[in-house]
Motif scaffolding. Structure first.
Motif, PDB file in Angstrom:
ATOM      1  N   LEU A  87       0.858  -1.183   0.000  1.00 29.48           N
ATOM      2  CA  LEU A  87       0.000   0.000   0.000  1.00 29.48           C
ATOM      3  C   LEU A  87       0.895   1.234   0.000  1.00 29.48           C
ATOM      4  CD1 LEU A  87      -3.024   0.528   0.046  1.00 29.48           C
ATOM      5  CD2 LEU A  87      -2.859   0.767   2.512  1.00 29.48           C
ATOM      6  N   LEU A  88       1.140   1.786  -1.187  1.00 26.86           N
ATOM      7  CA  LEU A  88       2.113   2.862  -1.337  1.00 26.86           C
ATOM      8  C   LEU A  88       1.459   4.232  -1.182  1.00 26.86           C
ATOM      9  CD1 LEU A  88       4.154   1.406  -4.315  1.00 26.86           C
ATOM     10  CD2 LEU A  88       4.540   1.144  -1.848  1.00 26.86           C
ATOM     11  N   PRO A  89       2.216   5.211  -0.684  1.00 24.07           N
ATOM     12  CA  PRO A  89       1.662   6.558  -0.513  1.00 24.07           C
ATOM     13  C   PRO A  89       1.363   7.204  -1.862  1.00 24.07           C
ATOM     14  CG  PRO A  89       4.009   6.551  -0.026  1.00 24.07           C
ATOM     15  CD  PRO A  89       3.613   5.130  -0.278  1.00 24.07           C
ATOM     16  N   VAL A  90       0.279   7.971  -1.891  1.00 25.36           N
ATOM     17  CA  VAL A  90      -0.130   8.658  -3.114  1.00 25.36           C
ATOM     18  C   VAL A  90      -0.311  10.127  -2.785  1.00 25.36           C
ATOM     19  CG1 VAL A  90      -1.940   8.852  -4.864  1.00 25.36           C
ATOM     20  CG2 VAL A  90      -1.302   6.601  -3.981  1.00 25.36           C
ATOM     21  N   LEU A  91       0.342  10.973  -3.565  1.00 29.84           N
ATOM     22  CA  LEU A  91       0.220  12.411  -3.383  1.00 29.84           C
ATOM     23  C   LEU A  91      -1.174  12.836  -3.816  1.00 29.84           C
ATOM     24  CD1 LEU A  91       1.879  14.908  -2.564  1.00 29.84           C
ATOM     25  CD2 LEU A  91       2.531  15.133  -4.960  1.00 29.84           C
ATOM     26  N   GLY A  92      -1.937  13.438  -2.890  1.00 29.49           N
ATOM     27  CA  GLY A  92      -3.292  13.876  -3.193  1.00 29.49           C
ATOM     28  C   GLY A  92      -3.300  15.127  -4.055  1.00 29.49           C
ATOM     29  N   ARG A  93      -4.488  15.686  -4.204  1.00 31.95           N
ATOM     30  CA  ARG A  93      -4.647  16.920  -4.982  1.00 31.95           C
ATOM     31  C   ARG A  93      -5.400  17.923  -4.126  1.00 31.95           C
ATOM     32  NH1 ARG A  93      -7.232  15.183 -10.571  1.00 31.95           N
ATOM     33  NH2 ARG A  93      -8.618  16.727  -9.710  1.00 31.95           N
ATOM     34  N   SER A 110       8.751  19.527   3.226  1.00 34.08           N
ATOM     35  CA  SER A 110      10.001  18.774   3.218  1.00 34.08           C
ATOM     36  C   SER A 110      10.808  19.075   1.957  1.00 34.08           C
ATOM     37  CB  SER A 110       9.725  17.269   3.321  1.00 34.08           C
ATOM     38  OG  SER A 110       9.003  16.810   2.204  1.00 34.08           O
ATOM     39  N   VAL A 111      12.105  18.838   2.041  1.00 37.60           N
ATOM     40  CA  VAL A 111      12.947  19.029   0.865  1.00 37.60           C
ATOM     41  C   VAL A 111      12.941  17.784  -0.012  1.00 37.60           C
ATOM     42  CG1 VAL A 111      14.423  20.755   1.933  1.00 37.60           C
ATOM     43  CG2 VAL A 111      15.051  18.356   2.096  1.00 37.60           C
ATOM     44  N   ASN A 112      12.556  16.666   0.579  1.00 32.97           N
ATOM     45  CA  ASN A 112      12.501  15.407  -0.158  1.00 32.97           C
ATOM     46  C   ASN A 112      11.668  14.429   0.656  1.00 32.97           C
ATOM     47  OD1 ASN A 112      13.057  13.674  -2.240  1.00 32.97           O
ATOM     48  ND2 ASN A 112      15.152  13.227  -1.605  1.00 32.97           N
ATOM     49  N   TRP A 113      10.928  13.556  -0.015  1.00 35.88           N
ATOM     50  CA  TRP A 113      10.201  12.504   0.688  1.00 35.88           C
ATOM     51  C   TRP A 113      10.037  11.330  -0.259  1.00 35.88           C
ATOM     52  CZ3 TRP A 113       5.394  10.417  -0.568  1.00 35.88           C
ATOM     53  CH2 TRP A 113       4.672  11.089  -1.554  1.00 35.88           C
ATOM     54  N   GLY A 114       9.707  10.190   0.302  1.00 36.13           N
ATOM     55  CA  GLY A 114       9.508   9.002  -0.513  1.00 36.13           C
ATOM     56  C   GLY A 114       9.141   7.804   0.341  1.00 36.13           C
ATOM     57  N   HIS A 115       9.280   6.647  -0.246  1.00 34.55           N
ATOM     58  CA  HIS A 115       8.973   5.406   0.471  1.00 34.55           C
ATOM     59  C   HIS A 115       9.960   4.346   0.042  1.00 34.55           C
ATOM     60  CE1 HIS A 115       7.169   3.451  -3.074  1.00 34.55           C
ATOM     61  NE2 HIS A 115       6.777   4.675  -3.369  1.00 34.55           N
ATOM     62  N   GLN A 116      10.118   3.360   0.920  1.00 33.83           N
ATOM     63  CA  GLN A 116      11.032   2.260   0.627  1.00 33.83           C
ATOM     64  C   GLN A 116      10.417   0.961   1.125  1.00 33.83           C
ATOM     65  OE1 GLN A 116      14.919   2.803   2.249  1.00 33.83           O
ATOM     66  NE2 GLN A 116      15.700   0.909   1.383  1.00 33.83           N
ATOM     67  N   PRO A 117      10.142   0.016   0.222  1.00 32.70           N
ATOM     68  CA  PRO A 117       9.653  -1.291   0.665  1.00 32.70           C
ATOM     69  C   PRO A 117      10.766  -2.034   1.402  1.00 32.70           C
ATOM     70  CG  PRO A 117       9.498  -1.029  -1.740  1.00 32.70           C
ATOM     71  CD  PRO A 117      10.247   0.135  -1.210  1.00 32.70           C
ATOM     72  N   ARG A 118      10.391  -2.776   2.427  1.00 28.39           N
ATOM     73  CA  ARG A 118      11.360  -3.532   3.227  1.00 28.39           C
ATOM     74  C   ARG A 118      10.768  -4.893   3.584  1.00 28.39           C
ATOM     75  NH1 ARG A 118      15.279  -0.009   5.664  1.00 28.39           N
ATOM     76  NH2 ARG A 118      14.743   2.162   5.326  1.00 28.39           N
ATOM     77  N   GLY A 119      10.614  -5.733   2.596  1.00 28.05           N
ATOM     78  CA  GLY A 119      10.077  -7.072   2.854  1.00 28.05           C
ATOM     79  C   GLY A 119       8.621  -7.016   3.266  1.00 28.05           C
ATOM     80  N   ASP A 120       8.345  -7.327   4.534  1.00 23.44           N
ATOM     81  CA  ASP A 120       6.961  -7.378   5.012  1.00 23.44           C
ATOM     82  C   ASP A 120       6.487  -6.044   5.588  1.00 23.44           C
ATOM     83  OD1 ASP A 120       8.545  -7.377   7.259  1.00 23.44           O
ATOM     84  OD2 ASP A 120       7.425  -8.946   8.298  1.00 23.44           O
ATOM     85  N   ARG A 121       7.215  -4.973   5.314  1.00 21.32           N
ATOM     86  CA  ARG A 121       6.826  -3.640   5.770  1.00 21.32           C
ATOM     87  C   ARG A 121       7.344  -2.609   4.758  1.00 21.32           C
ATOM     88  NH1 ARG A 121      11.403  -1.384   8.621  1.00 21.32           N
ATOM     89  NH2 ARG A 121      13.006  -2.977   8.735  1.00 21.32           N
TER      90      ARG A 121
END
Length: 131
Positions: A87-93, A110-121
């Motif tokens: 379930l990945l983050p989605v930038l709204g409008r 923020s100056v930067n943001w994102g996500h990183q999958p890590r196996g079961d989390r």
């Protein structure tokens, strides 16, 4: 919220089953980064509140919050783990209903943001400028 580790320049904690209150998060951030200017402190608090809130609203446990000062880059990194790696983050409008705007605030503050999958989390992270 129970503290798991207190690194020298931050905090690392497991989040409880019930969401922390906004006041609890604000106190935690203020206590973790004393001496930080008011504007920067509010930015970190808002980013932390949005990422933690999203983890409770949209994802499964376990949840974990990490706050770290990155002095070599003049940033604070806010990381929130959750148990929903697909379930990945989605930038709204801006024209969406009240919900769905949290990541817009994160993106703005923020100056930067994102996500990183890590196996079961997964980890959703943002970096906020200190000055």
């Amino acid at each position: 919220m129970s503290t798991v580790d207190l690194p020298r320049d931050g905090v690392d904690l497991d989040l409880p089953d019930t969401p922390p209150t906004p006041n609890e998060l604000m106190r935690l951030v203020a206590g973790t980064f004393p001496g930080t200017g008011d504007d920067q402190l509010v930015n970190i608090q808002v980013v932390a509140a949005q990422l933690v809130g999203n983890a409770y609203r949209h994802a499964l446990a376990p949840r974990r919050l990490r706050l770290r000062r990155l002095p070599d880059r003049g940033l604070v990194r806010v990381e929130v783990d959750d148990g929903s790696p697909s379930l990945l983050p989605v930038l709204g409008r801006l024209d969406t209903p009240a919900h769905g705007r949290g990541l817009l605030m994160v993106n703005r503050l923020s100056v930067n943001w994102g996500h990183q999958p890590r196996g079961d989390r997964k980890t959703v992270w943002a970096e906020v400028r200190l000055a």
